[in-house]
Design a protein around this motif. Structure first.
Motif, PDB file in Angstrom:
ATOM      1  N   GLU A  20      -5.542  -0.317  -7.352  1.00 37.72           N
ATOM      2  CA  GLU A  20      -5.587  -0.255  -8.676  1.00 37.72           C
ATOM      3  C   GLU A  20      -4.699   1.065  -9.727  1.00 37.72           C
ATOM      4  O   GLU A  20      -4.812   2.236  -9.810  1.00 37.72           O
ATOM      5  N   CYS A  21      -3.201   0.806 -10.244  1.00 36.40           N
ATOM      6  CA  CYS A  21      -2.782   1.612 -11.073  1.00 36.40           C
ATOM      7  C   CYS A  21      -2.272   1.337 -12.631  1.00 36.40           C
ATOM      8  O   CYS A  21      -1.869   0.245 -12.828  1.00 36.40           O
ATOM      9  N   LYS A  22      -3.572   1.882 -13.133  1.00 36.65           N
ATOM     10  CA  LYS A  22      -4.127   1.696 -14.385  1.00 36.65           C
ATOM     11  C   LYS A  22      -2.972   1.596 -15.390  1.00 36.65           C
ATOM     12  O   LYS A  22      -2.923   2.756 -14.851  1.00 36.65           O
ATOM     13  N   GLY A  23      -2.429   0.716 -15.829  1.00 36.39           N
ATOM     14  CA  GLY A  23      -1.151   1.003 -17.188  1.00 36.39           C
ATOM     15  C   GLY A  23      -0.028   1.210 -16.537  1.00 36.39           C
ATOM     16  O   GLY A  23       1.193   1.024 -16.528  1.00 36.39           O
ATOM     17  N   ALA A  24       0.385   1.024 -15.134  1.00 30.33           N
ATOM     18  CA  ALA A  24       1.387   0.942 -14.494  1.00 30.33           C
ATOM     19  C   ALA A  24       2.186  -0.159 -14.346  1.00 30.33           C
ATOM     20  O   ALA A  24       1.442  -1.152 -13.967  1.00 30.33           O
ATOM     21  N   ALA A  25       3.431  -0.153 -14.881  1.00 34.29           N
ATOM     22  CA  ALA A  25       3.874  -1.467 -15.532  1.00 34.29           C
ATOM     23  C   ALA A  25       5.497  -1.231 -15.359  1.00 34.29           C
ATOM     24  O   ALA A  25       6.230  -1.711 -15.761  1.00 34.29           O
ATOM     25  N   MET A  26       5.959   0.153 -15.404  1.00 33.32           N
ATOM     26  CA  MET A  26       7.431   0.289 -16.773  1.00 33.32           C
ATOM     27  C   MET A  26       7.891   1.210 -15.459  1.00 33.32           C
ATOM     28  O   MET A  26       9.064   1.875 -15.972  1.00 33.32           O
ATOM     29  N   ILE A  27       7.655   1.085 -14.375  1.00 37.28           N
ATOM     30  CA  ILE A  27       8.757   1.818 -13.167  1.00 37.28           C
ATOM     31  C   ILE A  27      10.242   0.298 -13.156  1.00 37.28           C
ATOM     32  O   ILE A  27      10.003  -0.755 -13.702  1.00 37.28           O
TER      33      ILE A  27
ATOM     34  N   LEU B  99       8.945  -3.964  -7.305  1.00 35.37           N
ATOM     35  CA  LEU B  99       8.453  -2.917  -6.907  1.00 35.37           C
ATOM     36  C   LEU B  99       7.231  -2.216  -6.303  1.00 35.37           C
ATOM     37  O   LEU B  99       6.942  -1.812  -5.617  1.00 35.37           O
ATOM     38  N   LEU B 100       6.987  -2.559  -7.918  1.00 32.80           N
ATOM     39  CA  LEU B 100       4.796  -1.759  -8.212  1.00 32.80           C
ATOM     40  C   LEU B 100       4.619  -1.824  -7.364  1.00 32.80           C
ATOM     41  O   LEU B 100       3.304  -1.056  -6.825  1.00 32.80           O
ATOM     42  N   ALA B 101       4.640  -3.710  -7.267  1.00 37.59           N
ATOM     43  CA  ALA B 101       3.242  -4.878  -6.503  1.00 37.59           C
ATOM     44  C   ALA B 101       3.249  -4.078  -5.216  1.00 37.59           C
ATOM     45  O   ALA B 101       2.652  -3.893  -4.712  1.00 37.59           O
ATOM     46  N   VAL B 102       4.546  -3.787  -4.351  1.00 41.55           N
ATOM     47  CA  VAL B 102       4.416  -3.475  -3.000  1.00 41.55           C
ATOM     48  C   VAL B 102       4.624  -2.382  -2.403  1.00 41.55           C
ATOM     49  O   VAL B 102       4.091  -1.985  -1.700  1.00 41.55           O
TER      50      VAL B 102
ATOM     51  N   ALA C 239      -0.780  11.481  -6.072  1.00 45.48           N
ATOM     52  CA  ALA C 239      -0.020  11.634  -6.697  1.00 45.48           C
ATOM     53  C   ALA C 239       1.190  10.989  -6.746  1.00 45.48           C
ATOM     54  O   ALA C 239       1.596  10.794  -8.024  1.00 45.48           O
ATOM     55  N   ALA C 240       1.111   9.905  -6.372  1.00 40.59           N
ATOM     56  CA  ALA C 240       2.053   8.519  -5.583  1.00 40.59           C
ATOM     57  C   ALA C 240       1.313   7.705  -6.732  1.00 40.59           C
ATOM     58  O   ALA C 240       2.444   7.100  -8.058  1.00 40.59           O
ATOM     59  N   LYS C 241      -0.180   7.356  -6.868  1.00 40.53           N
ATOM     60  CA  LYS C 241      -0.718   6.620  -8.349  1.00 40.53           C
ATOM     61  C   LYS C 241       0.334   7.036  -9.200  1.00 40.53           C
ATOM     62  O   LYS C 241      -0.186   6.680 -10.443  1.00 40.53           O
ATOM     63  N   ALA C 242      -0.029   8.209  -9.153  1.00 38.43           N
ATOM     64  CA  ALA C 242      -0.101   8.519 -10.711  1.00 38.43           C
ATOM     65  C   ALA C 242       1.529   9.022 -11.710  1.00 38.43           C
ATOM     66  O   ALA C 242       1.862   8.537 -12.198  1.00 38.43           O
ATOM     67  N   LEU C 243       2.238   9.164 -10.344  1.00 33.19           N
ATOM     68  CA  LEU C 243       3.961   8.784 -10.611  1.00 33.19           C
ATOM     69  C   LEU C 243       4.142   7.349 -11.350  1.00 33.19           C
ATOM     70  O   LEU C 243       4.509   6.797 -11.880  1.00 33.19           O
TER      71      LEU C 243
ATOM     72  N   GLY D  44      11.438   7.711  -9.486  1.00 32.60           N
ATOM     73  CA  GLY D  44      12.414   7.401  -8.066  1.00 32.60           C
ATOM     74  C   GLY D  44      12.177   9.152  -7.293  1.00 32.60           C
ATOM     75  O   GLY D  44      12.301   9.500  -6.488  1.00 32.60           O
ATOM     76  N   ARG D  45      13.079   9.779  -8.073  1.00 32.50           N
ATOM     77  CA  ARG D  45      13.880  10.955  -7.458  1.00 32.50           C
ATOM     78  C   ARG D  45      12.028  12.076  -7.193  1.00 32.50           C
ATOM     79  O   ARG D  45      12.287  12.737  -5.982  1.00 32.50           O
ATOM     80  N   LYS D  46      10.917  12.065  -7.566  1.00 26.47           N
ATOM     81  CA  LYS D  46       9.846  12.265  -7.424  1.00 26.47           C
ATOM     82  C   LYS D  46       9.069  11.514  -6.402  1.00 26.47           C
ATOM     83  O   LYS D  46       8.565  12.445  -5.408  1.00 26.47           O
ATOM     84  N   LEU D  47       9.273  10.430  -6.415  1.00 26.16           N
ATOM     85  CA  LEU D  47       8.643   9.818  -5.134  1.00 26.16           C
ATOM     86  C   LEU D  47       9.171   9.863  -4.116  1.00 26.16           C
ATOM     87  O   LEU D  47       8.511   9.720  -3.007  1.00 26.16           O
ATOM     88  N   ASP D  48      10.949   9.700  -4.111  1.00 25.56           N
ATOM     89  CA  ASP D  48      11.424  10.439  -2.734  1.00 25.56           C
ATOM     90  C   ASP D  48      11.373  11.411  -1.854  1.00 25.56           C
ATOM     91  O   ASP D  48      11.488  11.479  -1.060  1.00 25.56           O
TER      92      ASP D  48
END
Length: 320
Positions: free
Chosen positions: A18-25, A182-185, A260-264, A272-276
């Motif tokens: 679970e990524c709490k609060g993640a919804a705004m990418i 995308l977030l769900a995937v 780190a990916a979860k935090a992003l 996106g660039r940081k994840l890349d």
């Protein structure tokens, strides 16, 4: 035996972290269109975007509308973080938009005066003239004039800039909807990476004793069959081999990268660039893990890990 044959006996069933609060990418791809009008003009908007390394704005608007392109570029730059974005505006003027017909009072007075003098002269000469009709008079040059509305391009520009905010909002709403998918995937794929990393760590731990026993046997065999080589040197070489086979650092880094990916994803925004960049680190550690593996089961887990990382990387390419 392949991965499909081993089933759950070998590979963990991936969990969904679970990524709490993640919804705004947001996705970099998007589309929006809108039409409007302000007499005597009508127009239509189109915004479309595809993936890009940075923000590339291409704006095509009529150059006769003052200050419009600069205002749109500023608004778009503030509302879009990344992507190849094309903004188009087609504006047309209604050719039938006029102010109607008006009578030129001065010209009418002149015509009537001339007609009066003609009729008087004719009567004096005994010439009979037909009565003048209104339709005859209005067809005379200059009596009727067709007025044209003056264009207020500044008012038009203001209306367009105001409406563009609505178009941009619709565009970003679509990208946010795609971002949620995308977030769900990606969350599911991170769960798989986390599960495979945990399994690799368990396998490596289980292999420690067997590896140590193998090294001891090899050391004894070497000592029994060579002369003139210092035992300490042989032990140092074998220790070096053991270190090269140790995947503890790779496991630790993979675990840190997942966090780190979860935090992003929780942070949201233009990540996106940081994840890349993070995907490059994921790949590096997975490749090293496979290279160090001397066990077929651990190698299979490493290959499965690499496959999921590659899938995640493809999704990351779409993130703003």
């Amino acid at each position: 035996m392949g991965l499909a044959d081993k089933g759950e006996k070998t590979l963990f069933k991936p969990s969904r972290p679970e990524c709490k609060g993640a919804a705004m990418i947001r996705s970099m791809t998007g589309f929006a269109a809108k039409s409007g009008a302000l007499a005597p003009h009508s127009w239509s908007w189109v915004i479309r975007a595809v993936n890009g390394k940075g923000l590339d704005l291409r704006i095509r608007v009529p150059d006769w509308i003052p200050g419009l392109e600069a205002a749109l570029r500023k608004a778009a730059s503030g509302g879009i973080g990344r992507g190849n974005v094309a903004i188009g505006l087609r504006a047309v003027r209604d050719d039938d938009a006029t102010g109607g017909l008006t009578v030129d009072e001065a010209q009418l007075a002149t015509v009537l005066d001339v007609l009066g003098r003609i009729e008087t002269a004719a009567m004096d000469a005994g010439v009979s003239l037909a009565l003048s009709k209104a339709t005859d008079i209005v067809t005379m040059r200059g009596v009727l004039a067709q007025t044209v509305l003056e264009d207020d391009n500044e008012a038009l520009a203001k209306a367009l800039i105001t409406e563009f905010a609505e178009v941009l909002e619709a565009f970003n709403k679509m990208r946010s909807t795609e971002g949620a998918a995308l977030l769900a995937v990606m969350t599911d794929q991170l769960g798989q990476i986390e599960a495979f990393t945990t399994q690799a760590a368990s396998l490596a731990h289980a292999l420690e004793h067997a590896t140590a026993q193998t090294l001891k046997r090899n050391l004894a065999r070497v000592m029994d069959n060579v002369d003139g080589i210092e035992p300490d040197r042989i032990a140092a070489e074998l220790a070096l081999i053991a270190v090269k086979a140790d995947i503890t650092e790779e496991i630790d880094r993979l675990t840190a990268h997942v966090a780190a990916a979860k935090a992003l994803l929780e942070e949201g925004g233009t990540v996106g660039r940081k994840l890349d960049f993070l995907m490059q680190e994921f790949n590096r550690e997975a490749n090293t893990l496979c290279a160090k593996s001397k066990d077929s089961e651990l190698t299979q887990v490493g290959l499965a890990l690499k496959a999921v990382i590659d899938q995640l990387r493809e999704q990351v390419q779409n993130v703003e």
